[in-house]
Scaffold this active site. Structure first.
Site, short mmCIF file in Angstrom:
data_model
loop_
_atom_site.label_atom_id
_atom_site.label_comp_id
_atom_site.label_asym_id
_atom_site.label_seq_id
_atom_site.Cartn_x
_atom_site.Cartn_y
_atom_site.Cartn_z
CG HIS A 120 -3.62 40.62 4.62
ND1 HIS A 120 -4.71 41.29 5.42
CD2 HIS A 120 -4.27 39.58 4.00
CE1 HIS A 120 -5.98 40.90 4.03
NE2 HIS A 120 -5.16 39.25 3.62
CG ASP A 156 0.46 33.98 1.50
OD1 ASP A 156 -0.49 33.73 0.75
OD2 ASP A 156 0.60 35.57 1.60
CD GLN A 211 -5.37 36.30 6.54
OE1 GLN A 211 -6.11 36.36 5.81
NE2 GLN A 211 -5.39 34.71 7.77
NE ARG A 262 -8.49 38.28 7.36
CZ ARG A 262 -8.79 38.85 5.99
NH1 ARG A 262 -8.45 37.62 5.09
NH2 ARG A 262 -8.93 40.14 5.58
CB CYS A 294 -3.74 34.69 4.39
SG CYS A 294 -3.09 33.81 2.91
NE ARG A 305 -7.29 41.90 -0.21
CZ ARG A 305 -7.69 41.12 -0.01
NH1 ARG A 305 -7.68 39.88 -1.63
NH2 ARG A 305 -7.04 39.93 0.81
N1 NVA Z 1 0.42 37.64 -0.38
C1 NVA Z 1 -0.84 37.07 -1.36
C2 NVA Z 1 -2.38 37.40 0.17
C3 NVA Z 1 -3.90 37.21 -0.23
C4 NVA Z 1 -4.48 37.34 0.56
C5 NVA Z 1 -1.16 38.34 -2.11
O1 NVA Z 1 -0.98 39.23 -1.73
O2 NVA Z 1 -1.71 37.47 -2.93
N1 CP Z 2 -7.03 35.95 2.87
C1 CP Z 2 -6.99 36.74 2.06
O1 CP Z 2 -7.09 38.10 2.42
O2 CP Z 2 -8.11 36.13 1.40
P1 CP Z 2 -8.82 36.63 -0.02
O3 CP Z 2 -7.63 37.37 -1.40
O4 CP Z 2 -9.97 36.20 -0.22
O5 CP Z 2 -9.79 37.84 0.48
#
Ligand code: NVA
Ligand code: CP
Length: 319
Positions: free
Chosen positions: A143, A238, A146, A306, A278, A116
């Site tokens: 993602h 989101d 997800q 997930r 998500c 990540r």
């Molecule tokens: N769009 C959000 C998703 C988090 C799981 C981010 O990138 O922070």
């Molecule tokens: N939805 C998701 O990826 O959650 P986290 O940021 O908690 O991993």
């Protein structure tokens, strides 16, 4: 239990990177859905499938996570394997060791790498140099894990995916990109509503459009949440400010006014719509409490999936 009765991957996805769903055919996505359903059933029956016995997953997290970290780690354990949490704060990568060296060295120890990070290019570079599969656990563009869990959740609640309509309301971000690709590959029609200036990335949007055309699904981009939600089976949103955009929070709150998923907006959807997010969510911003905590919300099933979907991914790509 006889080994042959355990759920098994078909073998066709061995050693594949999972960087974006654009790289996967509709049939391959279907295989992952099928396997995740079988693994979920096994889990519910307390059947211990040792598919990944002795295998290790390296998990590099440059950003915070609850669901991704815990579901990948427990997923590996449940399949008989092991996961290592690797924080750049403790790794040499955090002190400037090149991605190339990190990829090559980790490939000598672990059977897959999950990452990540903000920049999608970093993940591509890691995958170029790694000899083991690399799994994208969220970048600025995508993602994929997800989105696969999302379509599994829709299938469970709606019975079939083909011909369903999904509405994404909010920021044209990483989650939106992957969700729209997954919808098209699963035969679902989709509509996305964003405020002006918060459209999906141009380059990714062209790919999403091409995917929808190839799969003969409809795809619309609008600035009207009501238009997007009209007759939808699924409403998805989101956060307005993703990781890395926190300093834009107040500017975004202004830009996204009118984009909150509340009862009045949901009245445009089909009466049996499901609400998805998500997570993490900001109640009172992108979604009203009455919706996320209400009868149409499936957000915890979505989070649970997930685990099942990532077990299917890991079991399919690890050699
Ligand atoms: N769009 C959000 C998703 C988090 C799981 C981010 O990138 O922070
Ligand atoms: N939805 C998701 O990826 O959650 P986290 O940021 O908690 O991993």
């Amino acid at each position: 239990m006889d080994d042959n009765t355990f759920a098994q991957p078909s073998g066709e996805l061995k050693n594949r990177d999972v960087l974006t769903l654009l790289d996967f055919t509709a049939e391959e996505i279907q295989m992952l859905l099928d396997l995740s359903e079988k693994l979920k059933q096994e889990q519910k029956q307390n059947i211990k499938n040792p598919l990944l016995q002795g295998k290790s997953l390296g998990m590099i997290f440059e950003n915070a996570s609850t669901r991704t970290r815990v579901s990948f780690e427990t997923g590996m354990t449940q399949l008989g394997g092991h996961a290592l949490f690797l924080s750049p704060r403790d790794m040499q990568i955090g002190r400037g060791e090149p991605i190339q060296d990190t990829a090559n060295v980790l490939s000598r120890y672990v059977d897959a790498i999950m990452i990540r990070t903000n920049s999608h290019e970093t993940v591509e570079e890691l995958a170029t140099h790694a000899d083991v599969p690399v799994i994208n656990a969220l970048t600025d563009l995508y993602h994929p894990c997800q989105a696969l869990a999302d379509i599994l959740t829709i299938k469970e609640h709606k019975g079939q995916l083909n011909g369903r309509k999904a509405a994404f309301v909010g920021d044209g971000n990483n989650v939106a990109h992957s969700f729209l690709i997954a919808c098209a590959k699963a035969g679902m029609n989709a509509s996305i509503a964003v405020p002006k200036g918060y459209e999906p990335s141009d380059k990714v949007w062209q790919e999403i459009k091409r995917t929808a055309e190839n799969n003969k699904t409809s795809l619309d981009l609008t600035h009207s949440p009501q238009e997007a939600v009209q007759d939808a089976d699924v409403i998805y949103t989101d956060v307005w400010a993703s990781m890395g955009f926190e300093e834009e929070q107040s500017k975004r709150e202004e830009a996204f006014s009118g984009f909150q998923i509340d009862k009045s907006l949901c009245s445009y959807a089909k009466p049996d719509f499901i609400f998805m997010h998500c997570l993490p969510a900001h109640r009172g911003e992108e979604v009203a409490e009455e919706i996320i905590d209400g009868a149409h919300s499936v957000v915890y099933d979505e989070a649970e999936n997930r685990l099942h979907m990532q077990k299917a991914i890991l079991a399919s790509v690890i050699e």
